[in-house]
Write a protein that holds these residues in place. Structure first.
Motif, short mmCIF file in Angstrom:
data_model
loop_
_atom_site.label_atom_id
_atom_site.label_comp_id
_atom_site.label_asym_id
_atom_site.label_seq_id
_atom_site.Cartn_x
_atom_site.Cartn_y
_atom_site.Cartn_z
N LYS A 165 -42.45 1.70 63.81
CA LYS A 165 -41.19 2.31 64.25
C LYS A 165 -41.32 3.82 64.34
N ILE A 166 -41.15 4.31 65.56
CA ILE A 166 -41.32 5.75 65.83
C ILE A 166 -39.95 6.38 66.09
N LEU A 185 -45.87 8.39 74.36
CA LEU A 185 -45.02 7.33 73.81
C LEU A 185 -45.21 6.03 74.60
N LEU A 221 -48.26 4.40 73.25
CA LEU A 221 -48.00 3.80 71.94
C LEU A 221 -47.16 2.52 72.08
N ALA A 251 -45.87 -0.48 69.55
CA ALA A 251 -44.92 0.29 68.75
C ALA A 251 -43.58 0.38 69.47
N TRP A 259 -40.01 2.92 69.98
CA TRP A 259 -39.47 4.25 69.64
C TRP A 259 -38.01 4.39 70.00
N TYR A 279 -37.65 4.73 59.86
CA TYR A 279 -38.80 4.84 60.77
C TYR A 279 -40.09 5.15 60.00
N ASP A 280 -41.23 4.77 60.61
CA ASP A 280 -42.52 5.01 59.95
C ASP A 280 -43.07 6.41 60.21
N VAL A 281 -42.90 6.89 61.44
CA VAL A 281 -43.37 8.24 61.78
C VAL A 281 -42.37 8.92 62.72
N ILE A 311 -42.36 11.60 65.98
CA ILE A 311 -43.30 12.13 66.98
C ILE A 311 -42.62 13.12 67.91
N ILE A 332 -47.68 14.12 65.07
CA ILE A 332 -47.25 12.89 64.40
C ILE A 332 -46.97 13.24 62.94
N VAL A 340 -51.81 5.97 63.39
CA VAL A 340 -51.17 6.15 64.69
C VAL A 340 -52.01 7.09 65.56
#
Ligand code: GLN
Length: 446
Positions: free
Chosen positions: A233-234, A257, A260, A265, A267, A369-371, A373, A428, A441
């Motif tokens: 999850k971005i 994006l 990704l 992934a 976003w 979210y994980d990251v 961007i 990131i 990532v």
């Protein structure tokens, strides 16, 4: 090989301030003789590395690119240097930077202006401009930089290489000449994400010599490079693609994006509502801390001492007037003012409160979210001389990197396309101490 390449190109790029050729060759010979004769080898066995000149190296000149430390030969090694020696890396030399790491272009160095290897008329970024340029020009495959408000990520983006600012506390600051102690981190600059992970592996970890280094287990970063980001999850902050960010930077991020997304992934757009206060908050806090940290350069303890003074107080004044460059003086004055009684609550305390809000913005997003961007910089590298006389324009360039330091979280810049023949960087950003996901990532994208 490194020295051969340095001979070929450093006359143009001007990344190095000091070379350590004799000792490096001796070390290389010694390691060469050990090949095939032992059971275990250091993680960076025989690997050439360049070191930013604000990291102290025993018996090897360390100047912070300042006249005030022009002749300073430290009597001890920074913890990261000790770890590099244990990993059997070979130190090639010391790399140019903005004076005391204050700047975004390496133009405030007292000694030379490093050039961007992609276009010798452009800046390499800063303050770790020498480190990024040396890796980009193929002079060394590994370099260390330091990042207080973007000084690893921004030059990495400008020079088309990979640079990571670790979580605050991940890497010992012992032996890093302090600029703003609550923000400074040492980190790796390399050509690839994998090399970057190897170097972070070597320099990470708790250090009794640095009370702010964290007692958090260091995971195996290399094993995080799986290529698998399915279901990741971005979050993409709308503030990072809006006003002040060039069309090229925005489009390169949108293209990344897509890549990704193609890898599985997802976003979504989010908001970091206090982002816009980042520059004011950072320059206030960083200058305040700098004014205290740089008080030690008084002509008594280290380096340069003015010959032109007759009294002790005059000696302090003259030494600092002659030893520091304009940008450093500007920060000392700003910081001293912000910390003086009567102004402290209005400036320093207020900035600390805003810092808490900025940090909270990140925490809120990382709940879902994980990251995060975005671009590393609003534009590609600018021309040498273009911004040096206008500090506010120079500071504005840091808008996308600074909040990460205020929050203390890790972030990487990886190459992400070109504009006008100059590289752009994808940033990131990860959760506290989650460099592994950042690397995963970055590696999948790369
Ligand atoms: N450009 C920022 C400054 O001038 C960041 C410097 C850094 O990260 N060391 O303070």
């Amino acid at each position: 090989e490194s020295y051969k390449r340095i001979q070929e190109v450093d006359g143009k790029v001007e990344a190095f301030l000091t070379l350590d050729e004799e000792r490096a060759r001796e070390k290389a010979k010694q390691l060469d003789n050990e090949i095939g004769k032992k059971d275990t080898y250091g993680l960076l066995f025989g690997m050439p590395i360049g070191i930013k000149d604000n990291i102290v190296t025993k018996d090897l000149r360390t100047t912070c690119a300042s006249k005030i430390l022009e002749n300073f030969d430290p009597i001890y090694d920074a913890t990261v240097m000790r770890k590099l020696k244990e990993a059997e890396a070979i130190t090639i030399g010391k790399l140019n930077m903005d004076e005391f790491a204050m700047g975004s272009s390496t133009e405030t160095s007292a000694f030379k202006k490093t050039k961007n290897p992609w276009n010798l008329e452009a800046v390499p970024g800063g303050s770790s401009g020498g480190s990024a340029a040396a890796v980009s020009a193929g002079e060394v495959p590994f370099a260390l930089g330091s990042d207080t408000g973007g000084s690893i990520r921004q030059p990495a983006a400008f020079c088309g290489v990979v640079g990571l600012k670790p979580t605050y506390g991940r890497v010992s600051r012992f032996g890093l000449v302090a600029f703003a102690s609550s923000l400074d981190q040492i980190g790796p600059i390399t050509r690839t994400v994998e090399d970057n992970a190897y170097l972070l592996q070597v320099i990470s970890g708790l250090d009794p010599m640095d009370s702010t280094s964290a007692n958090v287990e260091v995971p195996d970063y290399i094993s995080a490079l799986t290529g698998d980001i399915k279901g990741l999850k971005i979050a993409v902050p709308k503030e990072y693609l809006g006003e002040g960010v060039s069309r090229e930077s925005r489009e390169s991020v949108l293209a990344a994006l897509k890549v990704l997304e193609g890898l599985g992934a997802e976003w979504e757009e989010v908001s970091l509502p206090h982002s816009k206060y980042g520059i004011a908050t950072y320059y206030l806090l960083a200058s305040s801390e700098a004014s205290a940290n740089l008080a030690r350069f008084d002509g008594v303890r280290y380096g340069y001492r003015s010959d032109n003074a007759e009294t002790l107080i005059d000696m302090y004044k003259q030494t600092r007037a002659e030893g520091f460059g304009n940008e450093v003086k500007r920060r000392i004055m700003l910081g001293t003012f912000a910390l003086s009684s009567g102004y402290y609550d209005a400036y320093y305390k207020k900035a600390q409160q805003v810092r808490t809000l900025i940090k909270k913005d990140f925490e809120d997003v990382f709940e879902k979210y994980d990251v995060i961007i975005g671009p590393t910089t609003p534009t590609p590298a600018f021309k040498i001389g273009e911004k040096i006389d206008d500090p506010l324009t120079m500071y504005a360039n840091d808008i996308l990197t600074i909040n990460v330091n205020l929050a203390g979280v890790p972030a990487i810049s990886v190459p992400c396309g070109f504009a006008n023949g100059l590289p752009l960087g994808l940033q990131i950003i990860g959760k506290h101490f989650d460099e592994s996901t950042v690397y995963r990532v970055a590696h999948a994208y790369e």
